[in-house]
Design a protein around this motif. Structure first.
Motif, PDB file in Angstrom:
ATOM      1  N   ILE A   1      40.119  -3.680  45.170  1.00  0.00           N
ATOM      2  CA  ILE A   1      41.558  -3.567  45.357  1.00  0.00           C
ATOM      3  C   ILE A   1      42.057  -4.861  46.002  1.00  0.00           C
ATOM      4  O   ILE A   1      41.585  -5.256  47.065  1.00  0.00           O
ATOM      5  N   GLY A   2      43.000  -5.529  45.350  1.00  0.00           N
ATOM      6  CA  GLY A   2      43.560  -6.759  45.869  1.00  0.00           C
ATOM      7  C   GLY A   2      42.968  -8.024  45.288  1.00  0.00           C
ATOM      8  O   GLY A   2      43.377  -9.122  45.658  1.00  0.00           O
ATOM      9  N   LEU A   3      42.015  -7.904  44.354  1.00  0.00           N
ATOM     10  CA  LEU A   3      41.387  -9.100  43.796  1.00  0.00           C
ATOM     11  C   LEU A   3      42.190  -9.674  42.638  1.00  0.00           C
ATOM     12  O   LEU A   3      42.427 -10.878  42.557  1.00  0.00           O
ATOM     13  N   GLU A   4      42.630  -8.805  41.715  1.00  0.00           N
ATOM     14  CA  GLU A   4      43.440  -9.234  40.567  1.00  0.00           C
ATOM     15  C   GLU A   4      44.600  -8.274  40.409  1.00  0.00           C
ATOM     16  O   GLU A   4      44.442  -7.058  40.565  1.00  0.00           O
ATOM     17  N   PRO A   5      45.797  -8.784  40.079  1.00  0.00           N
ATOM     18  CA  PRO A   5      46.980  -7.912  40.052  1.00  0.00           C
ATOM     19  C   PRO A   5      46.967  -6.873  38.940  1.00  0.00           C
ATOM     20  O   PRO A   5      47.557  -5.811  39.077  1.00  0.00           O
ATOM     21  N   GLY A   6      46.299  -7.130  37.829  1.00  0.00           N
ATOM     22  CA  GLY A   6      46.356  -6.214  36.700  1.00  0.00           C
ATOM     23  C   GLY A   6      45.060  -5.500  36.398  1.00  0.00           C
ATOM     24  O   GLY A   6      44.787  -5.166  35.229  1.00  0.00           O
ATOM     25  N   SER A   7      44.250  -5.253  37.415  1.00  0.00           N
ATOM     26  CA  SER A   7      42.937  -4.637  37.193  1.00  0.00           C
ATOM     27  C   SER A   7      43.075  -3.237  36.617  1.00  0.00           C
ATOM     28  O   SER A   7      43.967  -2.469  36.989  1.00  0.00           O
ATOM     29  N   LEU A   8      42.150  -2.913  35.674  1.00  0.00           N
ATOM     30  CA  LEU A   8      42.078  -1.576  35.092  1.00  0.00           C
ATOM     31  C   LEU A   8      40.804  -0.897  35.586  1.00  0.00           C
ATOM     32  O   LEU A   8      39.807  -1.557  35.881  1.00  0.00           O
ATOM     33  N   TYR A   9      40.843   0.430  35.653  1.00  0.00           N
ATOM     34  CA  TYR A   9      39.727   1.192  36.208  1.00  0.00           C
ATOM     35  C   TYR A   9      39.315   2.293  35.246  1.00  0.00           C
ATOM     36  O   TYR A   9      40.159   2.863  34.532  1.00  0.00           O
ATOM     37  N   GLN A  10      38.021   2.564  35.207  1.00  0.00           N
ATOM     38  CA  GLN A  10      37.487   3.622  34.355  1.00  0.00           C
ATOM     39  C   GLN A  10      37.343   4.919  35.155  1.00  0.00           C
ATOM     40  O   GLN A  10      37.448   4.923  36.385  1.00  0.00           O
ATOM     41  N   GLN A  11      37.085   5.992  34.439  1.00  0.00           N
ATOM     42  CA  GLN A  11      36.985   7.302  35.080  1.00  0.00           C
ATOM     43  C   GLN A  11      35.866   8.100  34.446  1.00  0.00           C
ATOM     44  O   GLN A  11      35.641   8.027  33.236  1.00  0.00           O
ATOM     45  N   GLN A  12      35.149   8.863  35.267  1.00  0.00           N
ATOM     46  CA  GLN A  12      34.093   9.739  34.797  1.00  0.00           C
ATOM     47  C   GLN A  12      34.215  11.092  35.500  1.00  0.00           C
ATOM     48  O   GLN A  12      34.975  11.244  36.469  1.00  0.00           O
ATOM     49  N   SER A  13      33.424  12.058  35.033  1.00  0.00           N
ATOM     50  CA  SER A  13      33.422  13.397  35.634  1.00  0.00           C
ATOM     51  C   SER A  13      31.987  13.873  35.795  1.00  0.00           C
ATOM     52  O   SER A  13      31.104  13.485  35.021  1.00  0.00           O
ATOM     53  N   GLN A  14      31.787  14.724  36.800  1.00  0.00           N
ATOM     54  CA  GLN A  14      30.470  15.287  37.051  1.00  0.00           C
ATOM     55  C   GLN A  14      30.617  16.768  37.370  1.00  0.00           C
ATOM     56  O   GLN A  14      31.312  17.149  38.308  1.00  0.00           O
ATOM     57  N   GLN A  15      29.958  17.589  36.562  1.00  0.00           N
ATOM     58  CA  GLN A  15      29.933  19.036  36.827  1.00  0.00           C
ATOM     59  C   GLN A  15      28.987  19.303  37.998  1.00  0.00           C
ATOM     60  O   GLN A  15      27.869  18.794  38.042  1.00  0.00           O
ATOM     61  N   LEU A  16      29.438  20.099  38.966  1.00  0.00           N
ATOM     62  CA  LEU A  16      28.617  20.421  40.123  1.00  0.00           C
ATOM     63  C   LEU A  16      28.080  21.833  40.014  1.00  0.00           C
ATOM     64  O   LEU A  16      28.843  22.781  39.765  1.00  0.00           O
ATOM     65  N   ASN A  17      26.785  21.961  40.205  1.00  0.00           N
ATOM     66  CA  ASN A  17      26.134  23.262  40.202  1.00  0.00           C
ATOM     67  C   ASN A  17      25.668  23.603  41.611  1.00  0.00           C
ATOM     68  O   ASN A  17      25.575  22.731  42.483  1.00  0.00           O
ATOM     69  N   ALA A  18      25.358  24.872  41.824  1.00  0.00           N
ATOM     70  CA  ALA A  18      24.949  25.320  43.161  1.00  0.00           C
ATOM     71  C   ALA A  18      23.769  24.495  43.665  1.00  0.00           C
ATOM     72  O   ALA A  18      22.776  24.300  42.945  1.00  0.00           O
ATOM     73  N   GLY A  19      23.893  24.000  44.905  1.00  0.00           N
ATOM     74  CA  GLY A  19      22.822  23.213  45.512  1.00  0.00           C
ATOM     75  C   GLY A  19      22.928  21.720  45.292  1.00  0.00           C
ATOM     76  O   GLY A  19      22.210  20.944  45.945  1.00  0.00           O
ATOM     77  N   ASP A  20      23.788  21.294  44.359  1.00  0.00           N
ATOM     78  CA  ASP A  20      23.962  19.850  44.145  1.00  0.00           C
ATOM     79  C   ASP A  20      24.571  19.203  45.397  1.00  0.00           C
ATOM     80  O   ASP A  20      25.374  19.823  46.108  1.00  0.00           O
TER      81      ASP A  20
ATOM     82  N   ARG B   1      34.810  23.487  38.842  1.00  0.00           N
ATOM     83  CA  ARG B   1      33.703  22.948  39.640  1.00  0.00           C
ATOM     84  C   ARG B   1      33.308  21.548  39.151  1.00  0.00           C
ATOM     85  O   ARG B   1      32.129  21.205  39.007  1.00  0.00           O
ATOM     86  N   THR B   2      34.329  20.709  38.937  1.00  0.00           N
ATOM     87  CA  THR B   2      34.116  19.370  38.391  1.00  0.00           C
ATOM     88  C   THR B   2      34.653  18.324  39.361  1.00  0.00           C
ATOM     89  O   THR B   2      35.727  18.484  39.950  1.00  0.00           O
ATOM     90  N   LEU B   3      33.898  17.257  39.500  1.00  0.00           N
ATOM     91  CA  LEU B   3      34.302  16.120  40.314  1.00  0.00           C
ATOM     92  C   LEU B   3      34.699  14.982  39.377  1.00  0.00           C
ATOM     93  O   LEU B   3      33.872  14.456  38.634  1.00  0.00           O
TER      94      LEU B   3
END
Length: 434
Positions: free
Chosen positions: A344-363, A312-314
């Protein structure tokens, strides 16, 4: 009292009586008037009935010659952008026709401002009496109407001038109508192509939201034009139970943005097949799309997330898109799901970060494009992030389903923009955890 009869004026020997001469002149004048009326009536009928400009222009030189009692007539439409002009000649004398054609032919390759030299040559020809009248369309010179006579005492009377002017004006109407008809045909063709593009684009967007364990989804995309640059998708990740949930926006509107949106969709789906994490997917996507986007001087914002029903993680990564709003049912607070990353398309070598979010009922998670927040009312006040945030806070506490939340948010925007047109593509995805 009686009146004596008027004395008769004797006719000179060999001449008709004056009364007979006047009658003949009146009869001749009446015949000329009927002839002119018949010719002009025929010209009016041709204007109404002939849809092909070339067919009408075959008739114009004949009409010009007849109403002016000339021996020949010609209509010349001057050359326009990358197109030769047009010459139509009426000359019943087969021996004279080739020389007239040779005189007029150079005019086909000239623009209106270059015709003076050729017309000077026509005027200096000792064997031809040539008269011309301009064909004006919206005050712009589009051509000339010529009449020719080899009669030395041919008189260019005021009546003949007016009649030739009348024929020239009718010709201008026909030329303008032809131009408008061509523009209308081009517009109809373009409209049909846009309709086809819109149909194809609508088919590329998800027809319905998938049923995914643990969450419910609702989504809608409204294009400002027939073809738009907004994009959303739900992508099943093969051999797993995870789903990709993505929203994006190509800079600009219309056909160019729509074409890039279609390209983005195809390339992203190909990258998702690699089963890389979201940050790496955006890095690869930027790498493969950079050259095409740089050439088009456009960029793409994209928020890509993957939902794992098992945990149940995004998991998500952002390429400079509007960060989605996450409402926690437990804390009753809203915060943004965001990471660092370039367009996307601005710089050829762009790096991207990543995160996660736990989802609970009703979120609830609200994905959106900037057309929603940039919408403005009559006073140019933007709906803005604050307006969306307030609407989301009310919706998540009063609406049960994601469909109801989606409908409420769009209704708030419709009330904010009473004219019903907010100027940009607008897309929403509502995710609610069960």
């Amino acid at each position: 009292m009686s009146t004596s009869p008027l004395p008769k004026i004797p006719a000179e020997p060999g001449q008709s009586p004056p009364s007979l001469t006047l009658m003949e002149l009146a009869s001749q004048l009446s015949r000329e008037q009927r002839k002119i009326q018949d010719l002009l009536s025929s010209l009016g009928f041709a204007l109404r009935s002939l849809s092909n400009l070339n067919q009408l222009l075959e008739l114009i030189p004949l009409m010009a010659a007849r109403v002016t009692d000339a021996e020949a007539g010609a209509v010349v439409l001057f050359a326009e952008d990358n197109q030769l002009g047009l010459v139509k000649l009426y000359c019943p004398d087969a021996n004279w026709q080739p020389s007239l054609e040779a005189l007029l032919e150079p005019l086909r390759e000239l623009h209106a401002d270059q015709a003076a030299a050729i017309e000077a040559k026509l005027a200096s020809d000792p064997w031809v009496v040539a008269q011309n009248t301009s064909i004006l369309v919206k005050s712009a010179l589009r051509g000339r109407l010529y009449v020719f006579s080899r009669v030395a005492n041919y008189h260019w009377t005021e009546g003949r001038q007016k009649l030739l002017r009348l024929v020239a004006d009718q010709t201008a109407v026909a030329v303008e109508n032809d131009t408008l008809n061509k523009e209308l045909q081009r517009k109809e063709k373009l409209d049909r192509e846009l309709e086809i593009g819109s149909e194809i684009q609508a088919q590329l967007l998800p027809r319905s939201c998938p049923r995914i364990e643990g969450i419910r989804l609702a989504a809608r995309c409204l294009s400002a034009d027939k073809v738009g640059g907004d994009y959303y998708d739900f992508i099943p990740i093969i051999h797993t139970n995870r789903w990709g949930i993505v929203i994006g926006d190509v800079m600009g509107k219309g056909v160019p943005a729509g074409l890039l949106m279609t390209m983005t969709r195809g390339m992203l789906r190909a990258e998702v097949l690699r089963k890389d994490p979201p940050a790496l997917i955006l890095e690869h996507l930027n790498h493969v799309m950079y050259a095409d986007l740089e050439n088009s001087n456009r960029f793409v914002t994209l928020f890509y997330s993957e939902y794992d029903p098992t945990t149940r993680t995004l998991h998500y990564s952002n390429a400079a898109h509007n960060p989605p709003l996450y409402w926690s049912a437990h804390t009753q607070e809203v915060h943004l799901l965001d990471t660092q990353g370039m367009l996307i398309g601005l710089e050829p070598g762009s790096l991207y970060q990543q995160q996660s979010q736990q989802l609970n009922a009703g979120d609830v998670v609200i994905y959106y494009t900037d057309g929603f927040t940039d919408a403005a009312d009559r006073d140019s006040h933007r709906f803005g992030e604050q307006g969306l945030n307030q609407a989301v806070r009310w919706a998540v506490t009063h609406c049960e389903s994601p469909e109801q939340i989606l409908e409420y948010l769009f209704e708030q925007l419709r009330q904010f923009c009473p004219n019903g047109h907010c100027g940009d593509d607008m897309t929403l995805i509502v995710l609610k955890a069960e």
